[in-house]
Structure formats: structure tokens, C-alpha cells
Scaffold this active site. Structure first.
Site, PDB file in Angstrom:
ATOM      1  N   GLU A  64     120.185  -4.697  -3.761  1.00 29.62           N
ATOM      2  CA  GLU A  64     120.347  -3.552  -4.671  1.00 29.62           C
ATOM      3  C   GLU A  64     121.802  -3.484  -5.127  1.00 29.62           C
ATOM      4  O   GLU A  64     122.715  -3.644  -4.315  1.00 29.62           O
ATOM      5  CB  GLU A  64     119.980  -2.246  -3.962  1.00 29.62           C
ATOM      6  N   ALA A  74     120.549   9.582 -11.669  1.00 27.26           N
ATOM      7  CA  ALA A  74     119.601  10.624 -12.084  1.00 27.26           C
ATOM      8  C   ALA A  74     120.213  11.618 -13.069  1.00 27.26           C
ATOM      9  O   ALA A  74     119.523  12.149 -13.918  1.00 27.26           O
ATOM     10  CB  ALA A  74     119.054  11.361 -10.868  1.00 27.26           C
ATOM     11  N   HIS A  77     115.391   0.688 -11.443  1.00 30.43           N
ATOM     12  CA  HIS A  77     115.022   2.014 -10.926  1.00 30.43           C
ATOM     13  C   HIS A  77     114.903   2.964 -12.113  1.00 30.43           C
ATOM     14  O   HIS A  77     115.614   2.827 -13.107  1.00 30.43           O
ATOM     15  CB  HIS A  77     116.107   2.561  -9.991  1.00 30.43           C
ATOM     16  N   ARG A 130     111.575  10.115  -7.942  1.00 28.30           N
ATOM     17  CA  ARG A 130     111.756  11.464  -8.452  1.00 28.30           C
ATOM     18  C   ARG A 130     113.211  11.700  -8.836  1.00 28.30           C
ATOM     19  O   ARG A 130     113.531  12.313  -9.849  1.00 28.30           O
ATOM     20  CB  ARG A 130     111.310  12.458  -7.367  1.00 28.30           C
ATOM     21  N   ALA A 158     107.487  11.742  -7.934  1.00 27.68           N
ATOM     22  CA  ALA A 158     107.448  10.308  -8.249  1.00 27.68           C
ATOM     23  C   ALA A 158     106.024   9.867  -8.589  1.00 27.68           C
ATOM     24  O   ALA A 158     105.810   9.072  -9.506  1.00 27.68           O
ATOM     25  CB  ALA A 158     107.992   9.520  -7.068  1.00 27.68           C
ATOM     26  N   TYR A 190     110.166   6.521   3.422  1.00 31.21           N
ATOM     27  CA  TYR A 190     111.210   7.079   4.298  1.00 31.21           C
ATOM     28  C   TYR A 190     110.774   6.976   5.757  1.00 31.21           C
ATOM     29  O   TYR A 190     110.138   7.899   6.291  1.00 31.21           O
ATOM     30  CB  TYR A 190     111.477   8.541   3.905  1.00 31.21           C
TER      31      TYR A 190
HETATM   32  P1  FAD Z   1     108.927  12.099  -4.222  1.00 30.27           P
HETATM   33  O1  FAD Z   1     108.148  11.184  -3.352  1.00 30.27           O
HETATM   34  O2  FAD Z   1     108.301  12.635  -5.452  1.00 30.27           O
HETATM   35  O3  FAD Z   1     109.397  13.321  -3.307  1.00 30.27           O
HETATM   36  C1  FAD Z   1     110.266  14.334  -3.790  1.00 30.27           C
HETATM   37  C2  FAD Z   1     110.113  15.598  -2.942  1.00 30.27           C
HETATM   38  O4  FAD Z   1     108.848  16.186  -3.208  1.00 30.27           O
HETATM   39  C3  FAD Z   1     110.140  15.326  -1.433  1.00 30.27           C
HETATM   40  O5  FAD Z   1     110.721  16.445  -0.808  1.00 30.27           O
HETATM   41  C4  FAD Z   1     108.663  15.217  -1.072  1.00 30.27           C
HETATM   42  O6  FAD Z   1     108.451  15.560   0.273  1.00 30.27           O
HETATM   43  C5  FAD Z   1     108.033  16.213  -2.050  1.00 30.27           C
HETATM   44  N1  FAD Z   1     106.689  15.836  -2.508  1.00 30.27           N
HETATM   45  C6  FAD Z   1     106.247  14.611  -2.909  1.00 30.27           C
HETATM   46  N2  FAD Z   1     104.951  14.687  -3.312  1.00 30.27           N
HETATM   47  C7  FAD Z   1     104.583  16.005  -3.163  1.00 30.27           C
HETATM   48  C8  FAD Z   1     103.381  16.740  -3.397  1.00 30.27           C
HETATM   49  N3  FAD Z   1     102.291  16.135  -3.851  1.00 30.27           N
HETATM   50  N4  FAD Z   1     103.377  18.067  -3.147  1.00 30.27           N
HETATM   51  C9  FAD Z   1     104.479  18.698  -2.664  1.00 30.27           C
HETATM   52  N5  FAD Z   1     105.649  18.055  -2.406  1.00 30.27           N
HETATM   53  C10 FAD Z   1     105.705  16.739  -2.662  1.00 30.27           C
HETATM   54  N6  FAD Z   1     117.792   8.261  -6.605  1.00 30.27           N
HETATM   55  C11 FAD Z   1     118.335   8.124  -7.835  1.00 30.27           C
HETATM   56  O7  FAD Z   1     118.711   9.110  -8.455  1.00 30.27           O
HETATM   57  N7  FAD Z   1     118.470   6.886  -8.419  1.00 30.27           N
HETATM   58  C12 FAD Z   1     118.063   5.749  -7.801  1.00 30.27           C
HETATM   59  O8  FAD Z   1     118.193   4.651  -8.345  1.00 30.27           O
HETATM   60  C13 FAD Z   1     117.472   5.875  -6.495  1.00 30.27           C
HETATM   61  N8  FAD Z   1     117.015   4.765  -5.833  1.00 30.27           N
HETATM   62  C14 FAD Z   1     116.382   4.923  -4.615  1.00 30.27           C
HETATM   63  C15 FAD Z   1     115.859   3.794  -3.980  1.00 30.27           C
HETATM   64  C16 FAD Z   1     115.208   3.913  -2.750  1.00 30.27           C
HETATM   65  C17 FAD Z   1     114.630   2.682  -2.094  1.00 30.27           C
HETATM   66  C18 FAD Z   1     115.095   5.198  -2.129  1.00 30.27           C
HETATM   67  C19 FAD Z   1     114.436   5.325  -0.792  1.00 30.27           C
HETATM   68  C20 FAD Z   1     115.632   6.323  -2.749  1.00 30.27           C
HETATM   69  C21 FAD Z   1     116.258   6.212  -4.010  1.00 30.27           C
HETATM   70  N9  FAD Z   1     116.766   7.317  -4.676  1.00 30.27           N
HETATM   71  C22 FAD Z   1     117.343   7.178  -5.919  1.00 30.27           C
HETATM   72  C23 FAD Z   1     116.734   8.649  -4.051  1.00 30.27           C
HETATM   73  C24 FAD Z   1     115.482   9.455  -4.458  1.00 30.27           C
HETATM   74  O9  FAD Z   1     115.481   9.704  -5.835  1.00 30.27           O
HETATM   75  C25 FAD Z   1     115.538  10.772  -3.669  1.00 30.27           C
HETATM   76  O10 FAD Z   1     115.364  10.511  -2.297  1.00 30.27           O
HETATM   77  C26 FAD Z   1     114.602  11.852  -4.158  1.00 30.27           C
HETATM   78  O11 FAD Z   1     114.975  13.082  -3.536  1.00 30.27           O
HETATM   79  C27 FAD Z   1     113.145  11.622  -3.830  1.00 30.27           C
HETATM   80  O12 FAD Z   1     112.605  10.636  -4.590  1.00 30.27           O
HETATM   81  P2  FAD Z   1     111.098  10.120  -4.316  1.00 30.27           P
HETATM   82  O13 FAD Z   1     110.821   9.106  -5.339  1.00 30.27           O
HETATM   83  O14 FAD Z   1     110.940   9.773  -2.901  1.00 30.27           O
HETATM   84  O15 FAD Z   1     110.308  11.478  -4.674  1.00 30.27           O
END
Ligand code: FAD
Length: 286
Positions: A17, A51, A77, A107, A123, A143
Site C-alpha cells: 500500500e 476521504a 481505494h 466508508r 461501505a 478488522y
Molecule cells: P463500514 O464497514 O461501512 O463501517 C463503518 C461504520 O459503520 C463502522 O462503525 C461499522 O461498525 C458500522 N456499520 C457497518 N455496516 C453497518 C450496518 N449495516 N448497520 C450499522 N452500522 C454499520 N480510509 C480512507 O479514508 N482512505 C483509505 O484509502 C482507507 N484505506 C483503508 C484500507 C484498509 C485495508 C482499511 C482496513 C481501512 C482503510 N481506511 C481508509 C479506513 C476506513 O475508511 C475507516 O476505518 C472507516 O471508519 C470504516 O470504513 P469501512 O469501509 O470499514 O466502513
């Protein structure tokens, strides 16, 4: 090529990455890093997406450079935060036009001042939309130790099931330092019927400041011995770096011996240290 196809042919995958430089830094700084990493021939390189930041457009540009000039597969991403459906479609078209076939759908973290969520809340909503567009292999975040705001792994796995149902093809994990936590997590995924590839995120750490910041942002648990060694060498950056590299090499070797699907190395744009880790592991990898 789609990452799922590469995986079929070459498991376990080794990927990197990188992140775009801030807008006031020339884009050539990351191109130099990429040139220094090129002969390691990772199976793919992912480019993060700011973001909220002004360097968002750079993700497509850098991913295109990786794919079209370096001839290495790229993973761009993309985040829901502060984007309308139309904007997501426009970015997807640009990625498609550059021949990029892989998107990590996230997300993103909402800005502190609020107003971050536009058309896609989670997401999984973005994944569903990208799946309907049809052109991309889609990855999502996982996670193994939970998130800073929740350590409930059962909830996390439910969200992963939703991501798979929406169309996710693979996962990349948040960094973790304790392999046993990763193995427990992988066992639970199998029990819950999640069978797509899961690439394990590994971040080498080089000093105590970095490790404190990582713990805060990611919620990752830090092994006591790693923490105390970094503390011991707080005034000796070269020794602290050696500790971080030694730890990463051992951690990756153990993950590979365990048969994980792949290692996703968070390079922090550090070419020299990444080269050293891969050399110690006996790579290039393709
Ligand atoms: P989601 O899975 O949508 O979760 C977001 C929140 O909503 C969480 O609290 C989850 O528990 C909750 N949630 C999910 N689904 C539901 C549902 N159905 N009902 C209620 N609550 C729900 N960030 C950046 O800005 N840019 C990047 O390039 C970036 N790259 C990353 C790469 C990796 C490998 C990882 C692990 C993280 C990365 N992040 C990045 C960070 C990420 O954007 C944050 O961790 C963000 O807060 C959550 O993203 P997610 O896609 O896991 O979201």
C-alpha cells in the site's frame, strides 16, 4: 487483471500500500518511491484515498502510473465520504478508462465537522453500487481486532457478511501485530461461511511515536515486547528501525507459514525499509 484472478494463479499474494503525497508536495516523490519498489514485483499495489483531502484526484493518477507504466496491477481505494453517486460514477469511469480493474470500497472517516455522508452510508452501499456497474473486482476492509469504537468481532463479521452479499470479492485487514488474533479471526470467518480471500495487513513500525499514533487510530493491540524495545531505542532511530524490521519479518514469515491468502504491506511510502523486509524474506515475489 482482477485480483481474484491473480489470487487463483499465485496464492499467497504479496501486495503493497502507498499513499499520495500531500497536495503541496510534487507527485514525483511517490513516483520515485514506486520506481524503487518496482523490481520487488508485488502482485498488486494499492493507493489510498484521502476521504476529505485535496489529494483525492491523485489516487487515480498514481494507480494509472502503477498499472500502465510500471505494469504492476493497481488497486484504487475509494470512499463514500463526501461523494455523491454521480461523483462516484465519474471516478469509476476514470479508473475504467485507465484500465484499472480493482477498487477497495470503503466508508472513510467522516470529517470532525460532520456532513460527511452523502449518497452512500456504509461501505456495503458503495460495494453494491460498484457491483452494479459491473466492471470491477471489489475489495473491502476487515478488522481482526475490531475497530477503535467497537471490539465486538461478531458485529464486525456480520458487516463483512453484508459486504460479501453486496458483492465484495476479497478483504484486506486493518493492521494487526498479534498473529494469534488474526488466526482466531480467520477461524471465525470460516465458521460464518466467509470464504473469499483475506489479505493480512502488516505495518512495520520504526519508532514509538508512530506506534502510539497507530494504536490510537486503528485500535491495534501492541505486543509488550515490541513496545518496550521501541521505548528502549527511543533515542536511537537506527536501532528502533532494526527492531521494527525484525518484528515485521518474523510476523510475515509466521503468517505465510500459517497459510494465509496474502500479505498486504503498509509501506508508508518507505522504499528502503520495504526492500529490506522483502530481502530478508527471500523475495521478489512474482
Ligand atoms: P463500514 O464497514 O461501512 O463501517 C463503518 C461504520 O459503520 C463502522 O462503525 C461499522 O461498525 C458500522 N456499520 C457497518 N455496516 C453497518 C450496518 N449495516 N448497520 C450499522 N452500522 C454499520 N480510509 C480512507 O479514508 N482512505 C483509505 O484509502 C482507507 N484505506 C483503508 C484500507 C484498509 C485495508 C482499511 C482496513 C481501512 C482503510 N481506511 C481508509 C479506513 C476506513 O475508511 C475507516 O476505518 C472507516 O471508519 C470504516 O470504513 P469501512 O469501509 O470499514 O466502513
Amino acid at each position: 487483471m482482477k485480483i481474484t484472478q491473480i489470487f487463483k494463479e499465485k496464492k499467497p499474494l504479496i501486495s503493497f500500500e502507498v499513499f499520495p503525497p500531500k497536495p503541496d508536495y510534487p507527485i514525483e516523490t511517490i513516483y520515485r518511491t514506486l520506481d524503487e519498489l518496482r523490481d520487488l514485483a508485488p502482485h498488486f499495489i494499492s493507493v489510498t484515498y484521502g476521504a476529505g483531502g485535496g489529494n483525492r484526484r491523485r489516487t487515480v493518477e498514481i494507480a494509472s502510473r502503477i498499472k500502465n507504466e510500471q505494469k504492476i496491477e493497481a488497486l484504487a481505494h475509494l470512499t463514500c465520504i463526501r461523494h455523491s453517486r454521480e461523483e462516484i460514477d465519474e471516478i469509476s469511469r476514470r479508473l475504467f478508462a485507465e484500465g484499472i480493474e480493482n477498487i477497495l470500497a470503503l466508508r472513510g472517516d467522516p470529517p470532525a465537522e460532520g456532513q460527511g455522508i452523502f449518497d452512500f452510508t456504509y461501505a456495503r452501499d458503495l460495494i453494491l453500487h460498484l457491483r452494479r456497474l459491473g466492471a470491477f473486482c471489489i475489495g473491502a476492509a476487515a478488522y481482526p481486532e475490531g475497530r477503535p469504537d467497537t471490539t465486538d468481532i461478531a458485529v464486525e463479521i456480520r458487516h463483512m457478511q453484508e459486504k460479501v452479499a453486496a458483492g465484495a470479492d476479497f478483504f484486506i485487514t486493518q493492521l494487526a501485530f498479534i498473529n494469534d488474533h488474526v488466526y482466531d479471526f480467520l477461524d471465525q470467518l470460516v465458521k460464518k461461511g466467509i470464504s473469499c480471500p483475506v489479505f493480512i495487513g502488516v505495518m512495520p513500525v520504526y519508532n514509538t511515536r508512530q506506534i502510539r499514533r497507530i494504536t490510537e487510530l486503528s485500535g491495534a493491540k501492541i505486543p509488550r515486547e515490541l513496545n518496550s524495545l521501541l521505548e528502549k531505542y527511543v533515542d536511537s532511530p537506527a536501532d528502533a528501525e532494526k527492531v521494527g524490521i525484525d518484528f515485521a519479518v518474523k510476523q510475515i514469515a509466521d503468517l505465510l507459514a500459517h497459510g494465509v491468502d496474502g500479505i498486504h504491506l503498509y509501506t508508508m511510502n518507505r522504499a528502503r525499509q520495504t526492500r529490506e523486509i522483502l530481502r530478508r524474506l527471500g523475495k521478489p515475489v512474482s
